[in-house]
Each structure stands twice: as C-alpha cells, then as structure tokens.
Design an enzyme around this catalytic site. Sequence first.
Site, PDB file in Angstrom:
ATOM      1  N   TYR A 135       0.806  -1.224   0.000  1.00 20.11           N
ATOM      2  CA  TYR A 135       0.000   0.000   0.000  1.00 20.11           C
ATOM      3  C   TYR A 135       0.842   1.279   0.000  1.00 20.11           C
ATOM      4  CZ  TYR A 135      -4.590  -2.102   0.517  1.00 20.11           C
ATOM      5  OH  TYR A 135      -5.750  -2.777   0.279  1.00 20.11           O
ATOM      6  N   LYS A 192       2.647 -15.262   3.793  1.00 17.88           N
ATOM      7  CA  LYS A 192       2.861 -16.122   2.625  1.00 17.88           C
ATOM      8  C   LYS A 192       4.356 -16.379   2.539  1.00 17.88           C
ATOM      9  CE  LYS A 192       1.647 -18.392  -0.998  1.00 17.88           C
ATOM     10  NZ  LYS A 192       1.051 -19.731  -0.839  1.00 17.88           N
ATOM     11  N   ASP A 225      -3.326 -18.403   2.033  1.00 15.78           N
ATOM     12  CA  ASP A 225      -4.233 -19.170   1.169  1.00 15.78           C
ATOM     13  C   ASP A 225      -4.968 -20.234   1.979  1.00 15.78           C
ATOM     14  OD1 ASP A 225      -1.769 -20.403   1.508  1.00 15.78           O
ATOM     15  OD2 ASP A 225      -1.594 -21.120  -0.553  1.00 15.78           O
ATOM     16  N   ASP A 249      -6.507  -6.727   4.081  1.00 19.79           N
ATOM     17  CA  ASP A 249      -7.585  -6.169   3.261  1.00 19.79           C
ATOM     18  C   ASP A 249      -8.449  -7.291   2.706  1.00 19.79           C
ATOM     19  OD1 ASP A 249      -9.026  -4.211   1.734  1.00 19.79           O
ATOM     20  OD2 ASP A 249      -7.952  -4.956  -0.018  1.00 19.79           O
ATOM     21  N   ASP A 253     -12.590  -8.803   3.872  1.00 12.75           N
ATOM     22  CA  ASP A 253     -13.787  -8.874   3.015  1.00 12.75           C
ATOM     23  C   ASP A 253     -14.388 -10.278   3.092  1.00 12.75           C
ATOM     24  OD1 ASP A 253     -13.380  -6.227   2.067  1.00 12.75           O
ATOM     25  OD2 ASP A 253     -14.214  -6.795   0.118  1.00 12.75           O
TER      26      ASP A 253
HETATM   27  C1  IPM Z   1     -10.543  -1.024   2.942  1.00  9.48           C
HETATM   28  C2  IPM Z   1     -10.641  -0.560   1.507  1.00  9.48           C
HETATM   29  C3  IPM Z   1      -9.425   0.283   1.175  1.00  9.48           C
HETATM   30  C4  IPM Z   1      -8.205  -0.586   1.364  1.00  9.48           C
HETATM   31  C5  IPM Z   1      -9.449   0.877  -0.244  1.00  9.48           C
HETATM   32  C6  IPM Z   1     -10.654   1.771  -0.445  1.00  9.48           C
HETATM   33  C7  IPM Z   1      -8.174   1.610  -0.591  1.00  9.48           C
HETATM   34  O1  IPM Z   1     -10.782  -1.649   0.650  1.00  9.48           O
HETATM   35  O2  IPM Z   1     -10.533  -0.165   3.841  1.00  9.48           O
HETATM   36  O3  IPM Z   1     -10.488  -2.224   3.185  1.00  9.48           O
HETATM   37  O4  IPM Z   1      -7.819  -1.341   0.470  1.00  9.48           O
HETATM   38  O5  IPM Z   1      -7.628  -0.525   2.444  1.00  9.48           O
HETATM   39 MN    MN Z   2     -10.928  -3.548   1.678  1.00  7.41          MN
END
Ligand code: IPM
Ligand code: MN
Length: 355
Positions: A135, A192, A225, A249, A253
Amino acid sequence: MSQKKRIAIIPGDGIGPEGVAQAVNVIRASGADVELTYFDWSANRYLADGVTVPPDGFAMLERDFDAILLGAFGDPRVASNIHAKEILLGMRFRMDLYANVRPVHLLDASLCPLKGVEPRDIDFVVVRENTEGVYVDAGGVFKQGTPDEIAVQEDINTRKGVERVIRYAFEYCERHKKQDGSPRKRVLMCDKSNAMTYAGGLWQRVFKEVSREYPQITPQHMYVDALCTQMVREPRQFDVIVTNNMFGDIITDLAAGLQGGLGMAASGNIHPGKTSMFEPVHGSAPPLAGKNVANPLGTILTAAMLLAHLGLTPEADKIEAAVLEAVRQKKTTPDIGGSLGTQEAGQWVAKTVTG
Ligand code: IPM
Ligand code: MN
C-alpha cells in the site's frame, strides 16, 4: 467529572453520508457526551475546488480531536480515486494509524451463509497492518505502453512496523474478551512466507520473538491461502489474527461475508494514544447512493467501536445491544433480511438505544 469528547465526522461519498447520518443519530441517542464537527472532504469538494485534504488537515485532526468517524470514499466522477487515496490512505499513513482492527462477530445465525453456524462460532478479530506493505505505493513503471513495460510494486516491511502491529495483536488478545465473556487465548500470524521469503521471514522472526513475551497466549501460524479455506470451513478456530496490509484487506472482506456482508463490518484505524479513525469496512457503493437502501449497521457498529475506544463503554454497549436486537427482530435493510430503508433502520436502533 466527564469531559466532552471531540469527534470529527467526515461522511465522504456515495452511501457514506447516509450511514454516517444514522450513526450520528444513534451516538446522540446513546447520550454520549460528545461534540461533533463535520468536514466536507469528499469527491464533491475535490470537484469543486481541487482540495482533497486542506493544508494542515491531518495535524488539525490530531490536535483538535479525540477521534474521527469516516463514511466512505469513491465516486465515478473521480476516475483516479485520488481524493479517496489522499483522504483515507493519507489518514492511515500520515497519522500513523498502524493497527487496523476489524472485529468479525456473527450477531445472528441467519446472517451467516455457512450451515449450522451459531453466533458463538464466529467471534474473532483481524489486526491488519495499516501503514506499510504494498500500500505504500513504492515502485514505478518503466517503458510504459510498450511490449517491454515493467511495473514494480514494492512490498515494504519494516522491523518497527511489523513488531508494533504484532505486539498490538498480543495486547489486544490479552485485554479483550469474547462476546460470551470468555478470555481470548490465541494470536495467529498469517503470511505467505513459503513464497515471499524476505518479508515472510521478517514476520516469522518477529512473531516468534514477541510471542515469547506473552507465554499465556498461544501463538499460531497459517499461510494466507490456507487461512481462506479454513475461514469458510472452520471459522470457530480463529481468535486474534494479525497480518500485513494487503492480506488483511482481502481476508476482512471474506470475513465480512461470514457476518452478513460488508454492510455489517466495522473497523478502527488505531495508534494507541493518538487520535484514531473509525470507518465501516464497506465502500461508497455509488449505485446504491441516494436510494435509502444501504445498510447503516456497519457504520453504527463502527460508531460503537469509536465510543468504546474513547472510554464511553456504557454508551457503546447500549448501541451494540440495540443493533443485536434490530438484527434479531429483522428491523433492518433487505440485505440482511429486513424490509426497512436506511433511515428507518437507523431510527429503529436510535429509538431502542434511547429506551
Ligand atoms: C478497505 C478498503 C481500502 C483498502 C481501499 C478503499 C483503498 O478496501 O478499507 O479495506 O484497500 O484498504
Ligand atoms: Mn478492503
């Protein structure tokens, strides 16, 4: 004697302001002794005057506020997403908010796509490194637009950065209980290192060293993974997970999917002792904006995290209890089984918090 906490509110783009409006109502309903100040940093502002973050913006937040509540950023009119990058990533990096804490807690069995899973089975937290890794955007392109183009995206891992986030995860494990009141006991480091040997090697060494300082906590390791498979097959095994920026990140999700989707996920971007920032995990979802359909609970739970961080625990507890009740009674938006709009769902929580 109570001291009013100063909170900066940055609603942002898309559905961000809709969720934030409900979260603010709920904060007020909780009776928390806070003073709220709004900032219009967003795509609209950027398109109007080219400003993403005003000069001195980050220093001002640090100086004048106890915490920050953010909505979401991203707007199709700003294709480069430059404002999102400068505001959101700017805040994480420039304010050095190195621990991105993302709790994953299933409130009701109906929210989980897995079979036979109860709320007690999904109660873990991901501590994501938030200031380094890929990042940082270190690298570049060479011979762009030719068949020989080269793109380099460096994965930056510093000894200091890795150590402090791993230590944060152990401290978190020591200090936080599970929802059922039982102690947290395990910290799992996810990397990883079988392929990325330099960065992985540093994480491995530091994790071993730091874990020795916490003999009562069981250290564990998993490749990222394998962890993804385990997260959907056996989520019960997880307690505290610590990992780098990019893996954090992605797995958060996935983890959000276990607790009812992105609309339910909360997060805090924390540097202990400094002004920290709290944001829902979901994005700005432009197609949903302005339709009163977005789930406000992720932002409301984020507000509860913020209040707890500021020591306003009774207020935070009240809000979490009201959200739980909303989910159980399906007084929610359709994505999690209800039939209310964003505003109505938020109002239901606010009313329940008021009692
Ligand atoms: C999150 C989002 C951000 C990230 C994006 C919007 C840059 O996906 O906060 O998880 O990747 O950190
Ligand atoms: Mn995210």
